[in-house]
Design an enzyme around this catalytic site. Structure first.
Site, PDB file in Angstrom:
ATOM      1  N   TYR A  61       4.679   3.315   4.731  1.00  0.00           N
ATOM      2  CA  TYR A  61       4.073   2.019   5.027  1.00  0.00           C
ATOM      3  C   TYR A  61       3.883   1.248   3.731  1.00  0.00           C
ATOM      4  CZ  TYR A  61       0.722  -1.432   6.817  1.00  0.00           C
ATOM      5  OH  TYR A  61       0.093  -2.601   7.174  1.00  0.00           O
ATOM      6  N   ASP A  83       5.289   2.672  -4.504  1.00  0.00           N
ATOM      7  CA  ASP A  83       4.132   2.079  -3.845  1.00  0.00           C
ATOM      8  C   ASP A  83       2.979   3.070  -3.987  1.00  0.00           C
ATOM      9  OD1 ASP A  83       2.154   1.189  -2.223  1.00  0.00           O
ATOM     10  OD2 ASP A  83       3.391   0.949  -0.421  1.00  0.00           O
ATOM     11  N   LYS A 123      -6.204  -0.590  -2.702  1.00  0.00           N
ATOM     12  CA  LYS A 123      -7.238   0.396  -2.372  1.00  0.00           C
ATOM     13  C   LYS A 123      -8.160   0.722  -3.565  1.00  0.00           C
ATOM     14  CE  LYS A 123      -4.982   1.664   1.796  1.00  0.00           C
ATOM     15  NZ  LYS A 123      -3.589   1.807   2.133  1.00  0.00           N
TER      16      LYS A 123
HETATM   17  C1  LIG Z   1      -2.645   0.598   2.619  1.00  0.00           C
HETATM   18  C2  LIG Z   1      -1.288   0.573   2.115  1.00  0.00           C
HETATM   19  C3  LIG Z   1      -0.585  -0.632   1.928  1.00  0.00           C
HETATM   20  C4  LIG Z   1      -1.112  -1.958   2.395  1.00  0.00           C
HETATM   21  O1  LIG Z   1      -2.277  -2.339   1.729  1.00  0.00           O
HETATM   22  P1  LIG Z   1      -3.208  -3.454   2.430  1.00  0.00           P
HETATM   23  O2  LIG Z   1      -4.274  -3.671   1.409  1.00  0.00           O
HETATM   24  O3  LIG Z   1      -3.696  -2.856   3.705  1.00  0.00           O
HETATM   25  O4  LIG Z   1      -2.386  -4.669   2.659  1.00  0.00           O
HETATM   26  C5  LIG Z   1       0.642  -0.575   1.313  1.00  0.00           C
HETATM   27  N1  LIG Z   1       1.170   0.584   0.910  1.00  0.00           N
HETATM   28  C6  LIG Z   1       0.532   1.763   1.089  1.00  0.00           C
HETATM   29  C7  LIG Z   1       1.164   3.020   0.587  1.00  0.00           C
HETATM   30  C8  LIG Z   1      -0.697   1.804   1.697  1.00  0.00           C
HETATM   31  O5  LIG Z   1      -1.293   2.975   1.908  1.00  0.00           O
END
Ligand SMILES: *Cc1c(COP(=O)(O)O)cnc(C)c1O
Length: 428
Positions: free
Chosen positions: A144, A239, A267
């Site tokens: 994601y 990511d 995060k």
């Molecule tokens: C949570 C998450 C996102 C998206 O971040 P948001 O602040 O919810 O837009 C992207 N990549 C990873 C790996 C994530 O865990």
């Protein structure tokens, strides 16, 4: 435990907010029932609208690595709020947190702050496309990267077929530029690159996957991606929105000693306020506006409250490296405890863990990619989830989520949790 007030509040919310929530994962669609409404949180605990105390294993989906309402973060936000909450002009704070991030994370020269992980990943891909002058990207099924169009692509029928959108509203034109690969399968990535020679701008990957449960990379996977990217002029985007400042101060780049070209954060970096960021070496970052041609902007980017929270968080993690050892020890303890009681109760399971990320899958086969993660028994998970909720323990309302361990958890909390899992798994 009673969740009467929460269900009343949810009914009210449903009238004015689609599905009653501002992010779909908060709804209990996968497990049934209605979401818990939070009133406040402190350390390892949530206090809900019915007055229940819940041990929290989600921690805002990752950011609250030091527990809720962590004092230095709260103080920093209060102090800054008194001085004005947004200017749309530069502040010294932005340079301070950027410099600290640079000190903590290997292999980056400059960082740009945005407001979410979604924005970070979306901007990183635009930057990679602008820099390489190529259009296509490779992403992995089950990873994601936020909800921007290019990432909402489901597995096609074969490795080299174009992805098809898994949300209405994503155009075929966008979908065709996202190529889907299988996580932990380097041969698959090789084939896709061979079939799209000279067209791929970037490979974006969760270097430790956390959005299909917790799936660490198999040996050689990340090294293989690095080599393929270097050979083919492709930008490797890590990511690290979930893993950054969590699995190590320098994230997976530090943990596995592998260099990405662009790294995304979110995060933890915001200390619980809405923050994302992306970073790279100078030659790449200088391609961004106002220095370079790739445009990216934000009215509230670098917001002083968000930067103050993030700075207080990163300073704490930077100054007390033992936090990561404590997190590892607590998570290993929980892992061993859960393993023991599930075994004793003959519950078929697989537990994946790395550092302070852990996931429990109700299937005995190894979970290494999206396909194996999807095989888990969801009926068992539902019982597990609601059983734990009754015991005062909150895990994510979906079988595909990682649990996030926080430094605020005590060994008494962990023992309480293991005991509850023992009790609940006897009812399966
Ligand atoms: C949570 C998450 C996102 C998206 O971040 P948001 O602040 O919810 O837009 C992207 N990549 C990873 C790996 C994530 O865990």
């Amino acid at each position: 435990m009673l969740y009467k007030r929460s269900s009343q509040l949810f009914a009210e919310a449903e009238k004015v907010i689609p599905g009653g929530v501002n992010s779909p994962v908060r709804a209990f669609k996968a497990v049934g029932g209605t979401p818990i409404f939070v009133e406040r949180a402190s350390g390892a605990y949530l206090y809900d609208a019915d007055g229940n105390r819940l041990i929290d294993y989600i921690n805002s989906w990752g950011p609250m690595i030091l527990g809720h309402a962590f004092e230095p973060v709260v103080q920093a936000v209060i102090e800054k709020a008194k001085l004005g909450t947004s200017f749309g002009m530069p502040t010294e704070l932005e340079t301070q947190i950027a410099a600290l991030a640079m000190e903590m994370v290997p292999n980056i020269d400059k960082i740009r702050f945005v407001n979410s992980g979604t924005e970070a990943c979306m901007s990183a891909v635009r930057l990679a496309r602008g820099f390489t002058k190529r259009d296509k990207i490779i992403k992995f099924a089950g990873c994601y990267h936020g909800h921007s169009d290019s990432f909402l692509i489901q597995a096609g029928s074969g490795a080299v077929t174009f992805g098809s959108p898994n949300s209405p509203g994503v155009t075929e034109g966008t979908a065709k530029d996202t190529l889907l690969a299988t996580y932990n399968d380097i041969e698959n990535v090789k084939d896709i690159i061979a079939a799209n020679q000279g067209e791929i701008a970037a490979i974006i990957v969760e270097p430790v996957a956390g959005n299909m449960g917790c799936i660490p990379p198999v040996e050689g996977f990340l090294e293989g991606l690095r080599a393929l990217c270097t050979e083919n002029g492709i930008q490797l985007i890590f990511d690290e929105v979930m893993t950054g400042f969590r699995l190590a101060a320098g994230g997976v780049q530090e943990l596995f000693d592998i260099k990405a070209d662009i790294v995304c954060f979110g995060k933890v970096i915001g200390g619980g306020l809405p923050v994302g960021a992306f970073a790279a070496r100078n030659e790449i970052m200088n391609y961004l506006a106002p220095l370079g041609p790739v445009y990216q902007a934000g009215t509230l980017s670098g917001n002083p409250l968000a930067m103050a929270a993030g700075l207080a968080m990163l300073q704490t993690l930077h100054n007390d490296k033992a936090i990561f050892e404590r997190l590892e020890a607590k998570t290993a303890y929980l892992h061993a405890g859960i393993e023991k009681v599930l075994k004793a109760n003959n519950v078929v399971h697989t537990i994946n863990r790395i550092g302070s990320m852990i996931s429990v899958h109700f299937d005995e086969a190894a979970v290494v990619d999206f396909k194996s993660a999807a095989k888990g028994d969801n009926e068992t998970f539902k019982k597990f989830f609601h059983g734990l909720l009754q015991e005062g323990i909150y895990i994510a309302p979906s079988a595909y989520e990682t649990w996030f361990i926080t430094d605020a958890l005590t060994y008494e909390d962990l023992d309480f949790t293991i005991k509850a899992i023992d009790k609940v798994s006897k009812t399966f």
